[in-house]
Design a protein around this motif. Sequence first.
Motif, mmCIF file in Angstrom:
data_model
loop_
_atom_site.group_PDB
_atom_site.id
_atom_site.type_symbol
_atom_site.label_atom_id
_atom_site.label_comp_id
_atom_site.label_asym_id
_atom_site.label_seq_id
_atom_site.Cartn_x
_atom_site.Cartn_y
_atom_site.Cartn_z
ATOM 1 N N PRO A 151 64.486 -93.628 14.934
ATOM 2 C CA PRO A 151 64.857 -93.679 14.014
ATOM 3 C C PRO A 151 66.338 -94.622 14.395
ATOM 4 O O PRO A 151 66.754 -95.005 13.751
ATOM 5 N N TYR A 152 67.097 -94.801 15.738
ATOM 6 C CA TYR A 152 68.142 -95.162 16.289
ATOM 7 C C TYR A 152 67.908 -96.833 16.759
ATOM 8 O O TYR A 152 68.130 -97.240 16.855
ATOM 9 N N LEU A 153 65.962 -97.558 16.896
ATOM 10 C CA LEU A 153 65.849 -98.709 16.673
ATOM 11 C C LEU A 153 66.696 -99.601 15.699
ATOM 12 O O LEU A 153 66.970 -99.390 13.985
ATOM 13 N N ALA A 154 66.594 -101.056 15.745
ATOM 14 C CA ALA A 154 66.849 -101.722 14.788
ATOM 15 C C ALA A 154 65.501 -102.204 14.092
ATOM 16 O O ALA A 154 63.961 -102.566 14.291
ATOM 17 N N LEU A 201 70.329 -104.707 16.707
ATOM 18 C CA LEU A 201 69.524 -105.103 17.802
ATOM 19 C C LEU A 201 69.826 -105.439 19.110
ATOM 20 O O LEU A 201 70.163 -105.473 20.528
ATOM 21 N N TYR A 202 71.546 -106.534 18.804
ATOM 22 C CA TYR A 202 71.142 -106.981 20.318
ATOM 23 C C TYR A 202 72.774 -106.119 21.276
ATOM 24 O O TYR A 202 72.405 -105.897 22.383
ATOM 25 N N ILE A 203 73.252 -105.083 20.367
ATOM 26 C CA ILE A 203 73.612 -103.902 21.763
ATOM 27 C C ILE A 203 73.235 -103.283 21.305
ATOM 28 O O ILE A 203 72.805 -101.644 23.113
ATOM 29 N N LEU A 204 71.518 -103.175 21.053
ATOM 30 C CA LEU A 204 70.514 -102.384 21.643
ATOM 31 C C LEU A 204 70.142 -102.697 23.233
ATOM 32 O O LEU A 204 69.638 -102.668 24.087
ATOM 33 N N ALA A 205 70.218 -104.023 22.746
ATOM 34 C CA ALA A 205 69.245 -104.845 24.072
ATOM 35 C C ALA A 205 70.259 -105.302 25.066
ATOM 36 O O ALA A 205 70.095 -104.339 26.598
ATOM 37 N N ALA A 212 83.586 -99.352 14.432
ATOM 38 C CA ALA A 212 83.395 -99.952 12.943
ATOM 39 C C ALA A 212 81.908 -98.788 12.954
ATOM 40 O O ALA A 212 81.552 -98.422 11.702
ATOM 41 N N TYR A 213 81.349 -98.773 13.460
ATOM 42 C CA TYR A 213 79.344 -97.288 13.258
ATOM 43 C C TYR A 213 80.447 -96.365 13.122
ATOM 44 O O TYR A 213 80.238 -95.437 12.465
ATOM 45 N N ASN A 214 81.052 -95.640 13.728
ATOM 46 C CA ASN A 214 81.653 -94.591 14.481
ATOM 47 C C ASN A 214 83.146 -94.107 15.399
ATOM 48 O O ASN A 214 82.819 -93.978 16.318
ATOM 49 N N GLN A 215 84.456 -94.176 14.610
ATOM 50 C CA GLN A 215 85.056 -94.229 15.567
ATOM 51 C C GLN A 215 85.527 -92.753 16.379
ATOM 52 O O GLN A 215 85.780 -92.209 17.652
ATOM 53 N N GLU A 216 84.886 -92.007 15.979
ATOM 54 C CA GLU A 216 84.708 -90.282 16.613
ATOM 55 C C GLU A 216 84.237 -90.371 17.598
ATOM 56 O O GLU A 216 84.937 -89.868 18.911
ATOM 57 N N ASN A 217 83.158 -90.914 17.411
ATOM 58 C CA ASN A 217 81.245 -91.145 18.700
ATOM 59 C C ASN A 217 82.343 -92.091 19.803
ATOM 60 O O ASN A 217 82.341 -91.758 20.923
ATOM 61 N N MET A 218 82.687 -93.044 19.218
ATOM 62 C CA MET A 218 83.543 -93.955 20.458
ATOM 63 C C MET A 218 84.404 -93.592 20.860
ATOM 64 O O MET A 218 84.099 -93.974 21.553
ATOM 65 N N ARG A 219 85.148 -92.500 20.833
ATOM 66 C CA ARG A 219 86.018 -92.019 21.227
ATOM 67 C C ARG A 219 85.427 -90.769 22.270
ATOM 68 O O ARG A 219 85.581 -90.514 23.233
ATOM 69 N N LYS A 220 84.816 -89.760 21.854
ATOM 70 C CA LYS A 220 84.039 -89.168 22.745
ATOM 71 C C LYS A 220 82.138 -89.991 23.497
ATOM 72 O O LYS A 220 83.029 -89.787 24.141
ATOM 73 N N ILE A 253 74.795 -90.300 22.146
ATOM 74 C CA ILE A 253 75.975 -90.342 20.923
ATOM 75 C C ILE A 253 76.123 -92.069 20.599
ATOM 76 O O ILE A 253 76.298 -91.544 18.921
ATOM 77 N N PHE A 254 75.174 -92.766 21.348
ATOM 78 C CA PHE A 254 75.313 -93.458 20.657
ATOM 79 C C PHE A 254 74.671 -94.030 19.943
ATOM 80 O O PHE A 254 75.247 -94.561 18.826
ATOM 81 N N HIS A 255 73.283 -93.561 20.062
ATOM 82 C CA HIS A 255 72.138 -93.677 19.736
ATOM 83 C C HIS A 255 72.534 -93.119 17.848
ATOM 84 O O HIS A 255 72.456 -93.444 16.731
ATOM 85 N N ASP A 256 73.288 -91.684 17.796
ATOM 86 C CA ASP A 256 73.485 -91.050 16.857
ATOM 87 C C ASP A 256 74.149 -92.156 15.976
ATOM 88 O O ASP A 256 74.694 -92.110 14.893
ATOM 89 N N SER A 257 75.420 -93.021 16.742
ATOM 90 C CA SER A 257 76.141 -93.492 16.365
ATOM 91 C C SER A 257 75.727 -94.577 14.809
ATOM 92 O O SER A 257 76.217 -95.329 14.510
ATOM 93 N N ILE A 258 74.497 -95.329 15.721
ATOM 94 C CA ILE A 258 74.282 -96.614 14.814
ATOM 95 C C ILE A 258 72.917 -96.294 14.305
ATOM 96 O O ILE A 258 72.294 -97.244 13.634
ATOM 97 N N LEU A 259 72.646 -94.832 13.830
ATOM 98 C CA LEU A 259 71.790 -94.894 12.788
ATOM 99 C C LEU A 259 72.652 -95.629 11.480
ATOM 100 O O LEU A 259 70.923 -96.069 11.047
ATOM 101 N N ASP A 260 72.976 -95.325 10.795
ATOM 102 C CA ASP A 260 73.235 -96.098 9.756
ATOM 103 C C ASP A 260 74.297 -97.733 10.615
ATOM 104 O O ASP A 260 75.143 -97.337 10.929
ATOM 105 N N PRO A 261 74.402 -98.478 9.173
ATOM 106 C CA PRO A 261 75.341 -99.836 9.446
ATOM 107 C C PRO A 261 76.771 -99.584 8.789
ATOM 108 O O PRO A 261 76.775 -98.401 7.814
#
Length: 315
Positions: free
Chosen positions: A141-144, A164-168, A195-203, A226-234
């Motif tokens: 679910p976390y992939l593009a 796609l490019y941040i995952l690469a 932009a994806y998730n400010q709280e997770n970025m800090r974590k 946490i990274f994968h959870d952050s990018i689930l949604d655009p």
Amino acid sequence: MRKFVKPRVIVSKCIGFEACRYNGLIIKSDFVEKLKDYVDFYPVCPEVEIGLGIPRDPIRIIELEGELRLYQPATGLDLTDKMKKFIDEYLDEIDNIDGFILKNRSPSCGIKAVKVYQGFKNSRTKSRAGFFGNAVLERFPYLAIEDEGRLRNLKIRENFLTKLYILADFRKVKESKNLNKLIKFHSNNKMLLMAYNQENMRKMGRIIGNPDKRTFDDLISKYQGIFHDSILDPPQNTANINVLMHARGYFSKELTHDEKAFFLDSVEKYRNGIFPLFVCLNILKSWIIRFNNEYLMDQTFFEPYPAELIPITVI
């Protein structure tokens, strides 16, 4: 100019690679054709892989006694078990893949709006993902992941390419097993992750601080979750706008009144769906270059993917 890691993408083979559709045709996608110079593609056709020929009688998803089956009306064949076996074997071998581009509305590859028929009748009752497409969505679910039909939409393309490019990039960091590269990844992607998730970025920032002196494997595992959870949604438009305004603050003393007004007007047009995001990004990039802001130059938010992949018109 950013140096981009080449993403690895699994693609439905019928989309520009081989004439393997049920009717013996190939699907033309200008976007996929353009991507061929920028990503490593791995084509697959689940229907051919389970032994169906080219051309072949169409298959469909049917609901039978509350269970979904993959059925070929012309022959009466139930292909469910064959398809499930292929899916399990194929996806079990998947490693280091960044995304999927799958055939839209296909009973095997579709990720949305695939017709489901009531038993052996011709009546349609609902829609869902195809057998292969659904398994991909459940496992990764976390992939593009997109279909070639939806990628005709500019905003969906922007979101797909950004992810796609941040995952690469992250895949390359994992392969390096180098803490300094993980720190640099987080630093360069700070505004994009915001932009994806400010709280997770800090974590994630606290994790790479590594106060407990963990090993790289321990750190990357915790960071990845946490990274994968952050990018689930655009990112939402409002989140992108917050980052745009934050970046503008770096130039608040250097800009003229008219420059600020022009930028704010462009942001409002983006908010209202008139401008795509890259219009606002390009204004900021021109200031980054003009004022030689080295910190912002390294931020992937302003160049999340190769500029050549931004067509002005809808494909």
